[in-house]
Design an enzyme around this catalytic site. Structure first.
Site: not given
Ligand code: NDP
Ligand code: OXD
Length: 312
Positions: A227, A275
């Site tokens: 993350r 991502h």
């Protein structure tokens, strides 16, 4: 059972795959205009639900989150405290993440970032020493569903692999398990390539910082598909500037989409991906959610049950 469904970005494919697998249940689509019998809803399948989603769901007992990482989901306003949250575990992501990290590890081992810089100045004779994969030590922060799957993929490709986790693990032969915060520095100091596959929690926020980088061998390489908030971004820029790190491959960022003015975009030593390291796949996700629902109905504990107090 009556289930309510809302999954941001779904074009109907996930809903239809779920309806096929859960045909003994009624799945109500939050987004269509048919009335929803709120009192009878006991389960939700959701991702990025809209504001107010939980307000009328007083009888909810289980929520199936359509993702592996639930840091964002657990902060959804109105998420009831007393419901079980079940996340995806692997669901086809292990294979994709394995490919992503293997690509990054090969990029680092073959020093592609340096070759790229040489190419930009049309330089042919580069005095480059390349270590073998076996002599390249990859340290993976996290030994869960994805960390352990990635570790195997790398070990199968001859890298020397260790994983760091909270609790000790039995990993496939040849992969070392190291656990506990007291061992973190030792672990990091033996990682030529450091990969972050931790969940984002209070304990792991900002873990990729200047202090941690100072223990890495000089010139090591960072891969972060965990993350964005695991990484202190200015600390990475400093470590690249000083040569403590030779390069990085990043899939996640503190702000997504990554702003167009962010220095990572044009940094010659940073590979930016948007991502995409591992996507939730429709069939695998629907199958896993259906299996988790069947498991709960039989009184079992589904694989992806989140321990909400620890955040993953
Ligand atoms: P898991 O929950 O299966 O594994 C998490 C691992 O991290 C476990 O080994 C756990 O240790 C370890 N861990 C957690 N907290 C700590 C800590 N404080 N100290 C040391 N170890 C810790 O997660 P997954 O493998 O399924 O997923 C990992 C993350 O990958 C997700 O949370 C998400 O953020 C990210 N992800 C990114 C994607 C992308 O496309 N970029 C796609 C999917 C996921 P223990 O087992 O001992 O508790
Ligand atoms: C996930 C992700 O956590 O896509 O599933 O990042």
């Amino acid at each position: 059972m009556n289930i309510v469904f809302y999954c941001q970005g779904d074009d109907g494919s996930l809903l239809s795959a779920l309806r096929q697998r859960l045909d003994a249940h009624v799945i109500h689509d939050w987004s269509d205009d048919k009335p929803i019998p709120f009192d009878r809803i006991t389960a939700a399948i959701a991702w990025m639900p809209p504001v107010g989603f939980f307000d009328h769901l007083a009888n909810l007992t289980h929520i199936y989150a359509v993702a592996a990482g639930v840091d964002h989901f657990l902060k959804t306003p109105g998420l009831p405290d007393n419901v079980d949250v079940i996340r995806l575990t692997d669901a086809g992501m292990g294979r994709q993440m394995g490919e992503y990290v293997l690509y990054g590890a090969l990029h680092a081992q073959r020093r592609m970032h340096e070759l790229r810089l040489a190419q930009l100045v049309a330089r042919w004779d580069h005095p480059m020493k390349v270590k073998s994969a076996q002599d390249t030590r990859v340290g993976i922060l996290g030994a869960g569903q994805l960390g352990s799957s990635v570790a195997k993929r790398l070990a199968d490709n001859h890298f020397t692999v260790s994983c760091w986790s909270r609790s000790p693990k039995t990993l496939p032969e040849g992969i070392t398990s190291i656990s506990g915060s007291a061992e973190l520095q030792r672990f990091v100091s033996a990682s030529d390539v450091l990969v972050c596959l931790l969940p984002l929690t209070e304990a792991t926020t900002g873990i990729l910082n200047a202090d941690l980088f100072s223990y890495l061998p000089t010139g090591s390489f960072l891969i972060n598909p965990g993350r964005g908030a695991h990484l202190v971004e200015p600390d990475l820029l400093d470590a690249l500037q000083s040569g403590q790190l030779s390069g990085a491959m990043l899939d996640v960022f503190s702000e997504e989409p990554l702003p167009s003015t962010h220095p990572f975009w044009l940094h010659p030593r940073v590979v930016v991906t948007p991502h995409v390291a591992a996507k939730s796949l429709i069939d695998e996700s629907a199958t896993q959610i259906a299996e988790s629902i069947a498991c709960v109905e039989q009184g079992g504990t589904p694989a992806g049950l989140v321990e909400r107090h620890r955040g993953y």
